[in-house]
Structures are given as structure tokens and as C-alpha cells.
Motif scaffolding. Structure first.
Motif, PDB file in Angstrom:
ATOM      1  N   TYR A 175      -6.997  -7.717 -11.499  1.00 18.51           N
ATOM      2  CA  TYR A 175      -5.740  -7.888 -10.781  1.00 18.51           C
ATOM      3  C   TYR A 175      -5.239  -9.295 -11.106  1.00 18.51           C
ATOM      4  O   TYR A 175      -5.897 -10.290 -10.823  1.00 18.51           O
ATOM      5  N   GLY A 176      -4.097  -9.357 -11.700  1.00 14.53           N
ATOM      6  CA  GLY A 176      -3.571 -10.593 -12.269  1.00 14.53           C
ATOM      7  C   GLY A 176      -3.253 -10.316 -13.720  1.00 14.53           C
ATOM      8  O   GLY A 176      -2.125 -10.496 -14.180  1.00 14.53           O
ATOM      9  N   SER A 177      -4.249  -9.818 -14.436  1.00 18.91           N
ATOM     10  CA  SER A 177      -4.001  -9.365 -15.805  1.00 18.91           C
ATOM     11  C   SER A 177      -3.099  -8.138 -15.783  1.00 18.91           C
ATOM     12  O   SER A 177      -2.161  -8.028 -16.571  1.00 18.91           O
ATOM     13  N   ILE A 178      -3.392  -7.200 -14.876  1.00 20.53           N
ATOM     14  CA  ILE A 178      -2.512  -6.044 -14.681  1.00 20.53           C
ATOM     15  C   ILE A 178      -1.985  -6.062 -13.250  1.00 20.53           C
ATOM     16  O   ILE A 178      -2.472  -6.810 -12.399  1.00 20.53           O
ATOM     17  N   SER A 179      -1.017  -5.240 -12.987  1.00 21.34           N
ATOM     18  CA  SER A 179      -0.291  -5.286 -11.722  1.00 21.34           C
ATOM     19  C   SER A 179      -1.010  -4.560 -10.583  1.00 21.34           C
ATOM     20  O   SER A 179      -1.951  -3.785 -10.795  1.00 21.34           O
ATOM     21  N   GLU A 184      -3.775   0.263  -8.316  1.00 13.80           N
ATOM     22  CA  GLU A 184      -3.753   1.370  -7.361  1.00 13.80           C
ATOM     23  C   GLU A 184      -3.884   2.712  -8.084  1.00 13.80           C
ATOM     24  O   GLU A 184      -4.629   3.597  -7.648  1.00 13.80           O
ATOM     25  N   ALA A 185      -3.171   2.850  -9.189  1.00 11.63           N
ATOM     26  CA  ALA A 185      -3.238   4.102  -9.958  1.00 11.63           C
ATOM     27  C   ALA A 185      -4.658   4.347 -10.466  1.00 11.63           C
ATOM     28  O   ALA A 185      -5.181   5.469 -10.393  1.00 11.63           O
ATOM     29  N   LEU A 186      -5.329   3.305 -10.975  1.00 10.32           N
ATOM     30  CA  LEU A 186      -6.688   3.433 -11.480  1.00 10.32           C
ATOM     31  C   LEU A 186      -7.649   3.800 -10.359  1.00 10.32           C
ATOM     32  O   LEU A 186      -8.519   4.671 -10.530  1.00 10.32           O
ATOM     33  N   ALA A 187      -7.507   3.143  -9.207  1.00 10.23           N
ATOM     34  CA  ALA A 187      -8.411   3.397  -8.083  1.00 10.23           C
ATOM     35  C   ALA A 187      -8.257   4.814  -7.561  1.00 10.23           C
ATOM     36  O   ALA A 187      -9.256   5.525  -7.316  1.00 10.23           O
ATOM     37  N   GLY A 426       5.743  -2.344 -16.377  1.00  8.31           N
ATOM     38  CA  GLY A 426       5.199  -2.600 -15.043  1.00  8.31           C
ATOM     39  C   GLY A 426       3.691  -2.649 -14.968  1.00  8.31           C
ATOM     40  O   GLY A 426       3.123  -2.579 -13.879  1.00  8.31           O
ATOM     41  N   ILE A 427       3.021  -2.802 -16.123  1.00 13.57           N
ATOM     42  CA  ILE A 427       1.554  -2.756 -16.144  1.00 13.57           C
ATOM     43  C   ILE A 427       0.964  -4.159 -16.187  1.00 13.57           C
ATOM     44  O   ILE A 427       0.289  -4.585 -15.248  1.00 13.57           O
ATOM     45  N   LEU A 434       9.516  -5.925 -12.225  1.00 15.89           N
ATOM     46  CA  LEU A 434       8.882  -5.148 -13.288  1.00 15.89           C
ATOM     47  C   LEU A 434       7.757  -4.277 -12.748  1.00 15.89           C
ATOM     48  O   LEU A 434       7.580  -3.140 -13.198  1.00 15.89           O
ATOM     49  N   VAL A 435       6.983  -4.801 -11.796  1.00 22.59           N
ATOM     50  CA  VAL A 435       5.884  -4.027 -11.202  1.00 22.59           C
ATOM     51  C   VAL A 435       6.396  -2.711 -10.638  1.00 22.59           C
ATOM     52  O   VAL A 435       5.747  -1.659 -10.751  1.00 22.59           O
ATOM     53  N   LYS A 436       7.601  -2.730 -10.046  1.00 24.54           N
ATOM     54  CA  LYS A 436       8.176  -1.526  -9.433  1.00 24.54           C
ATOM     55  C   LYS A 436       8.402  -0.395 -10.437  1.00 24.54           C
ATOM     56  O   LYS A 436       8.539   0.763 -10.056  1.00 24.54           O
ATOM     57  N   ARG A 437       8.451  -0.744 -11.715  1.00 26.95           N
ATOM     58  CA  ARG A 437       8.708   0.281 -12.722  1.00 26.95           C
ATOM     59  C   ARG A 437       7.538   1.252 -12.900  1.00 26.95           C
ATOM     60  O   ARG A 437       7.704   2.329 -13.453  1.00 26.95           O
TER      61      ARG A 437
END
Length: 502
Positions: A175-179, A184-187, A426-427, A434-437
Motif C-alpha cells: 500500500y503506497g506502491s499501489i492504491s 481492496e480488490a486483491l484482498a 488507478g492502480i 486517479l484512484v477512483k478510476r
């Protein structure tokens, strides 16, 4: 003197199709497109383009395309344009070149030179649609004596294990490297699939503690976000000694990616580059590593398996042997093609060895020493498909980590500019707009679809081999054949050439 470097890409706009809707301008975080009021038309600044294809995908009239810039230097087989541009940039800045994602160089991909054997007639194939096909994998130590109770039933005396429905997990991406949305999607996908995702070295956001049963947390040299509650929340703990994209050096998260939430989660100042030291400053030997492994086990009441992650390097077999004897339950080996959010270009492109060669040597060494069941092995570093997973397991892995493949499922277009923090999909960004995308509701379903598809393909390939369980495939190099490999490569991999001896 100001150096002119030709743009790598050229944005081509069809004036007959372009309506001036300005969608491309709104969608591009790099400022490539703008509307010129005097000319009353859209203008493209190609030197800012990273070829993420966001504008191409969202243009409603299909007026845009991105091509390789035909303007180049005078041809020279010894001095390539990329090399010249890198020298110009360093001469201007005096800085180290940074890159994202995995090594893009033209090195052999050994998975692509390995074929899977199939069963015919005398050893018939298995139909996975009509017969049982076991893809469940348990990761952890299995070198215990079988015991039975007074009624003859097996006693479960195994150390803590990770149970996977399929031998695939999402590799470490912090978290920091990716959004936030990517995490959340990965988890959520890991939870639904019955597998695990890895937090990377960036700590665990409070919102994701509820996914702890499917979470692997990392302890890296920077100790970002590491505390007792963090360790206890996870299903397993991974001690990161190295990674494939940058063996022998530490991590680097650019300051522009350290937002308020990232700062809080990592327990570091906002806006300042986060640099992990190259070594753990309390680990300079296998004995030191053993102390940390057991410190982590003590902290978590010996209830969770401990993974040690290392990069694939030339003496990896000996390193793995030492790790197996140090008390680790699982070894994760990351090949030189592994992805990253940011790494020095020279390290990423020139250090380490391929995962296929490292994996085969590790499996062989552990078997020779009689300690293969003392530790499970995870392979990582540019696993592209279910076929790569099957081949990795046959070479000796118990399971595989996937990182870039998972990001592609989320929409990544491999523009390799993660370190800029301007990911248009957004990744690999912390910019709120951008995160919202990236919609995690959509993203996690795409990840579930990907791994589900791979599971079906793994079952089909196992069936074709006449094998009905992952356990029967592990280290079964008789089921592999090489194509276009020399004798040294075949020997290291432990396989025969196609058409050779059975």
C-alpha cells in the motif's frame, strides 16, 4: 546545453474523427492532450506520453492511436537509442535512473522453451469434468512423523499450514506502491477464491484487517508498519530478504506516493521518500535470520507459518538450504523478471537469474539433502499463465505468486511508469482523482475470473498428463521436455530435450 531527446511515442490524431470532446484531456494524468482555443482543436504533446492507452480506450470516435516514434538517431548496432537517451538523462541530472515493472530485456523466457508431456493409450489421460482433480495445496512444514489415535485415525500434528484452493497467490505489492482500491480488490478476491494476497512492505491498512484470514504480511528491512497486532492479524508472515526486480538492495517508495493514509499505515512521515535498507541490520547470517524467524513465531504464539522471501541469485540453492534449516516454513523465490513499483534501472535489468533455473536447482538441492518436506517453495517472477504455473510446480514449486498478471487483470497496460505516481488506471497511484478510476467491485471480480480460469486450465493440463493432484505434479520433471535449450540449460533444469529419452 539543453539535450533534446526524441519522444518514444507519437500520438496520432485523426482530425476528421476528432470532435474536440476533450475526454482525452480529462483522462490523461500526464498532460499529453490539451484544447487550443486559438486553433479550436485538440493538441497532443507526444513527449509526455507513456503509452498507457487510456486516451485510446476512452476516445468515443476512435480518433487516436499511439505509435512508436519513427524519428530516431542514426542507426548503430552497438549504441541503441535507449542507451543513448539514458546517458543524456544522467548527464543532465546526475541521478540514478528509476524504472517500474519487470525487466523488459530480450532474455530467454525458459517457461516458453519447456513443453508439457501428455498421456496417450498406455497411461490414459483423465477427464477433469468427470473425475476428481485435486488443486488444493497446503504450504508449510510436513516433516512430521505420522501418528494415529487409539481408533486408528490420523492425528493432525502438522505445524501451521496455508490452505490454497489453487496453487496461485497474489504477490507482495505494498500500500503506497499501489492504491487503496487495488489492495481492496486483491484482498476481496483472495477471500472469495480461498487463496492469499501479500501486503508487501507497506503495512496493513486498518480497513483490511477483516481480510486477515487471507492475508500475508511482510516484515522487510525498513519495518514499515510492523507491530504485534499487524503480525497477529495475518494468516502468515513473510520476512522479505530480497526481491527479483532488485536483488541485493532495499526498497524505494517515492515521496509523492506517501499520502496521509499511506503515512499512517507505514508509520513514516508524509511526502518523504521511503527507503528500505539493503540488508536487515540485525541479519548478517543464517543464525541471525533464525533469531528473527523465532521472534516472529513467539510473537504470534507459533500459530502462523513464516515465509522467507529471497531473490533468485547464483547461489540460491545453498541459500535455500540454509533457510530451510533456519526454521522457516516456506521459501519464496523471486526471479529477475519480477515486477516492482520503482527500482534502479541498472539493477532491474542486470542483476539476478531466471526463476526457472533457480527453482529447479533449489528443489534438487533440498531433495538431495533430504529436507524437501521441511519447507514449501513458492515461485515468483513473471508467471504469465496457468501453463507457467504447471511448469513451475513440475520444476519443484508448491505454488506460485503472481503480481503483474494480477495488475493486468485490474486494467494495467504496462506503461512502466508506476514510479511517477500518475497511473491512469488507478492502480499504481495515490492521487484521489486517479484512484477512483479503479472500481474495487469490478476489479475483484476480474481477479476472481482470472484465477478461476487458470484453475480450469490447470485441471485440464493435469488431466492431459494423467495426473489428478498437484502433489503428484510437484517436482515431476519427467513430465517436462525442453525445446531449443543447450545441454547445460537442460542439466540445470533437470529435464530432457523434446524427442529425447523417456
Amino acid at each position: 546545453m539543453e539535450t533534446y531527446i526524441p519522444p518514444e511515442y507519437e500520438v496520432v490524431r485523426d482530425r476528421d474523427l476528432c470532435t474536440g470532446c476533450r475526454i482525452c484531456e480529462r483522462e490523461c494524468a500526464n498532460g499529453v492532450h490539451r484544447y487550443d482555443k486559438d486553433l479550436k482543436r485538440m493538441i497532443s504533446e507526444s513527449d509526455k506520453c507513456v503509452n498507457c492507452h487510456r486516451c485510446v480506450c476512452f476516445c468515443p470516435t476512435r480518433a487516436l492511436k499511439i505509435i512508436k516514434n519513427p524519428d530516431t538517431y542514426r542507426l548503430n548496432a552497438n549504441w541503441q537509442p535507449q542507451t543513448m537517451n539514458e546517458i543524456y538523462r544522467q548527464a543532465d541530472s546526475g541521478g540514478v535512473l528509476l524504472s517500474s515493472m519487470g525487466n523488459p530485456g530480450d532474455y530467454p523466457v525458459y517457461f516458453n522453451k519447456i513443453l508439457v508431456n501428455a498421456s496417450q493409450v498406455t497411461n490414459p489421460p483423465i477427464d477433469p469434468l468427470r473425475e476428481p482433480m485435486e488443486t488444493v495445496v497446503y504450504l508449510g512444514k510436513k516433516d512430521v512423523e505420522l501418528k494415529r489415535d487409539i481408533e486408528g485415525r490420523l492425528v493432525d500434528n502438522l505445524p501451521p499450514q496455508l490452505k490454497l484452493s489453487v496453487p496461485v497467490m497474489f504477490s507482495a505489492m505494498s500500500y503506497g506502491s499501489i492504491s487503496y482500491n487495488a489492495h481492496e480488490a486483491l484482498a476481496r478476491a483472495a477471500e472469495e477464491l480461498g487463496i492469499y494476497y501479500n501486503t508487501g512492505e507497506g503495512g496493513l491498512h486498518r480497513d483490511f484487517y477483516k481480510y486477515g484470514g487471507n492475508t500475508i504480511v511482510q516484515v522487510a528491512s525498513g519495518r514499515f508498519g510492523v507491530h504485534a497486532e499487524y503480525l497477529s492479524a495475518a494468516a502468515a508472515i513473510e520476512i522479505k530478504m530480497g526481491q527479483g526486480a532488485k536483488p541485493g538492495i532495499g526498497g524505494h517508495l517515492p515521496g509523492m506516493k506517501i499520502s496521509d493514509e499511506v503515512s499512517k499505515t507505514r508509520m513514516i512521515p508524509k511526502g518523504i521518500d521511503a527507503i528500505s535498507p539493503a540488508p536487515h541490520h540485525d541479519i548478517y547470517s543464517i543464525e541471525d535470520l533464525r533469531q528473527l524467524i523465532y521472534a516472529v513465531k513467539e510473537t504470534t504464539g507459533y500459530s502462523k507459518p513464516v515465509i522467507v522471501k529471497v531473490a533468485a541469485v547464483h547461489n540460491i540453492a545453498a541459500i535455500a538450504s540454509g533457510i530451510a534449516r533456519s526454521g522457516a516454513d516456506i521459501i519464496a523465490i523471486d526471479g529477475f523478471r519480477g515486477g516492482t513499483g520503482a527500482a534502479p534501472t541498472r539493477i532491474r535489468d542486470n542483476v539476478g537469474i531466471p526463476i526457472e533455473l533457480a527453482l529447479a536447482q533449489v528443489d534438487e538441492r533440498l531433495r538431495q539433502e533430504g529436507i524437501r518436506d521441511s519447507v514449501s517453495v513458492i515461485a515468483a517472477g513473471s508467471v504469465h499463465s496457468s501453463a507457467d504455473v504447471v511448469k513451475a510446480i513440475a520444476l519443484g514449486a508448491d505454488a506460485c505468486y503472481i503480481g503483474t498478471a494480477a495488475l493486468l487483470a485490474l486494467g494495467c497496460h504496462l506503461c512502466r511508469s508506476c514510479h511517477t505516481g500518475k497511473c491512469n488506471w488507478g492502480i499504481a497511484t495515490q492521487r484521489e482523482d486517479l484512484v477512483k478510476r479503479l472500481d474495487p467491485d469490478v476489479g475483484y471480480k476480474r481477479l476472481v475470473n482470472l484465477v478461476t480460469a487458470w484453475r480450469h486450465e490447470i485441471q485440464e493440463m493435469m488431466g492431459a498428463m494423467g495426473i489428478n493432484s498437484i502433489e503428484a505434479l510437484r517436482g515431476n520433471r519427467l513430465m517436462l521436455r525442453g525445446v531449443g535449450l543447450n545441454e547445460t540449460e537442460l542439466k540445470i533444469l533437470g529435464i530432457h530435450h523434446a524427442g529425447g529419452p523417456v
